[in-house]
Design an enzyme around this catalytic site. Structure first.
Site, PDB file in Angstrom:
ATOM      1  N   GLU A  37     -20.885 -34.903 -24.262  1.00  0.00           N
ATOM      2  CA  GLU A  37     -22.208 -35.525 -24.444  1.00  0.00           C
ATOM      3  C   GLU A  37     -22.083 -37.035 -24.502  1.00  0.00           C
ATOM      4  O   GLU A  37     -21.062 -37.578 -24.915  1.00  0.00           O
ATOM      5  CB  GLU A  37     -22.912 -34.978 -25.691  1.00  0.00           C
ATOM      6  CG  GLU A  37     -22.108 -35.053 -26.974  1.00  0.00           C
ATOM      7  CD  GLU A  37     -22.610 -36.116 -27.936  1.00  0.00           C
ATOM      8  OE1 GLU A  37     -23.119 -37.144 -27.465  1.00  0.00           O
ATOM      9  OE2 GLU A  37     -22.444 -35.916 -29.161  1.00  0.00           O
ATOM     10  N   ARG A  62     -19.653 -33.461 -36.416  1.00  0.00           N
ATOM     11  CA  ARG A  62     -19.910 -32.327 -35.523  1.00  0.00           C
ATOM     12  C   ARG A  62     -20.682 -32.768 -34.277  1.00  0.00           C
ATOM     13  O   ARG A  62     -21.653 -32.152 -33.864  1.00  0.00           O
ATOM     14  CB  ARG A  62     -20.630 -31.199 -36.264  1.00  0.00           C
ATOM     15  CG  ARG A  62     -19.878 -30.718 -37.498  1.00  0.00           C
ATOM     16  CD  ARG A  62     -20.463 -29.459 -38.063  1.00  0.00           C
ATOM     17  NE  ARG A  62     -20.184 -28.315 -37.194  1.00  0.00           N
ATOM     18  CZ  ARG A  62     -19.031 -27.638 -37.175  1.00  0.00           C
ATOM     19  NH1 ARG A  62     -18.017 -28.015 -37.962  1.00  0.00           N
ATOM     20  NH2 ARG A  62     -18.876 -26.600 -36.367  1.00  0.00           N
ATOM     21  N   CYS A  67     -15.007 -38.223 -21.865  1.00  0.00           N
ATOM     22  CA  CYS A  67     -13.582 -37.941 -21.652  1.00  0.00           C
ATOM     23  C   CYS A  67     -12.659 -38.755 -22.555  1.00  0.00           C
ATOM     24  O   CYS A  67     -11.726 -38.205 -23.145  1.00  0.00           O
ATOM     25  CB  CYS A  67     -13.213 -38.146 -20.190  1.00  0.00           C
ATOM     26  SG  CYS A  67     -13.285 -39.868 -19.595  1.00  0.00           S
ATOM     27  N   HIS A 106     -11.883 -41.869 -15.360  1.00  0.00           N
ATOM     28  CA  HIS A 106     -11.694 -40.602 -16.070  1.00  0.00           C
ATOM     29  C   HIS A 106     -10.283 -40.519 -16.652  1.00  0.00           C
ATOM     30  O   HIS A 106      -9.346 -41.092 -16.120  1.00  0.00           O
ATOM     31  CB  HIS A 106     -11.937 -39.419 -15.135  1.00  0.00           C
ATOM     32  CG  HIS A 106     -11.834 -38.099 -15.831  1.00  0.00           C
ATOM     33  ND1 HIS A 106     -12.657 -37.742 -16.883  1.00  0.00           N
ATOM     34  CD2 HIS A 106     -10.974 -37.061 -15.654  1.00  0.00           C
ATOM     35  CE1 HIS A 106     -12.314 -36.537 -17.299  1.00  0.00           C
ATOM     36  NE2 HIS A 106     -11.301 -36.101 -16.586  1.00  0.00           N
TER      37      HIS A 106
END
Length: 269
Positions: A37, A62, A67, A106
């Site tokens: 997210e 939580r 990445c 990434h």
């Protein structure tokens, strides 16, 4: 790194040894428990990559992350368990035209175990590999979800996934190790640049055992392992909040400006 807290977060209670079996079990639990997210960039909150911030956000609050956040957290976990791990830098090709060259934005992980190299990646959005992939060229490898393979051209590896009977590239990388500081400039660009896709779009994904869930702005998609994908447009900010909480398991209580950011997605163009 608080291993007990991390293992509680992902629901893992197995062995804590540097074995392939343990690595596979941790990856399988992580991708189901911690969603991909980008709510921080989307709500103009900073994305911090120091370990304390990662623990606080992904474990204690939580939340999920993209990445750099998730794979850096896992990097620390695996090192403490005795795995030999390096961070890598990859050039994404997923859902981009064939003649497009993007920067290395990434971060996968290179894990060396029993004389073999493996690639682990718990945060590639809607196509996150849910298994541990041996770095061997042109061999189809099953995962709990789609099959994957690597193609090799010299020192360059391209990861592909078989989706609807077609092999599609995700990203390309070599094995040059990266240091944590190497990710800071790219992380700053992705989380703050006004044209970054993570700043202007809401992107969320999570795996279940038998399906993938993906959210792009207002469109919610469910991709079962067996059967047709289902897509629908969410109709209100309240429905979107409920999906973020119930489907993607995100605790939304500590995100300032969330209501205003979600409301933008429902404004007339």
């Amino acid at each position: 790194m608080q291993l007990d807290a991390y293992f509680s977060r992902i629901g893992y209670s197995g062995a804590r040894t540097a074995t392939l079996e343990v690595l596979r079990a941790i990856v399988a639990r992580h991708v189901q428990a911690i969603p991909f997210e980008n709510l921080n960039p989307f709500t103009q909150l900073p994305v911090r990559l120091d370990l304390q911030s990662l623990e606080n956000k992904l474990i204690h609050q939580r939340r999920g992350g993209y990445c750099f956040e998730q794979n850096m957290l896992l990097w620390s976990v695996l090192q403490q368990l005795g795995f030999a791990v390096d961070g890598l830098a990859a050039r994404v090709s997923w859902n981009t035209p064939p003649d497009t060259t993007l920067p290395r934005t990434h971060m996968p992980l290179h894990v060396r175990l029993d004389g073999e190299s493996h690639i682990v990646d718990v945060a590639f959005g809607g196509m996150t590999p849910t298994g541990v992939l041996r770095l061997a060229s042109d061999i189809e490898q099953p995962t709990p979800h789609e099959p994957f393979r690597f193609l090799q051209d010299g020192t360059l590896f391209t990861m592909q996934a078989r989706v609807r009977e077609q092999w599609r590239p995700l990203y390309a990388f070599n094995l040059q190790p990266q240091l944590p500081v190497d990710y800071e400039p790219v992380n700053w660009y992705l989380s703050t640049h006004p044209q970054s896709r993570f700043v202007v779009n809401l992107i969320v994904a999570r795996c279940d055992e038998d399906r993938r869930h993906a959210l792009f702005n207002r469109e919610l998609a469910v991709h079962p392992l067996h059967g047709e994908s289902q897509r629908r447009m969410l109709e209100s900010p309240d429905e979107l909040r409920q999906v973020l909480s119930d489907v993607f398991l995100i605790d939304l209580r500590r995100i300032p400006q969330l209501d205003a950011a979600l409301a933008r997605l429902f404004e007339a163009p």
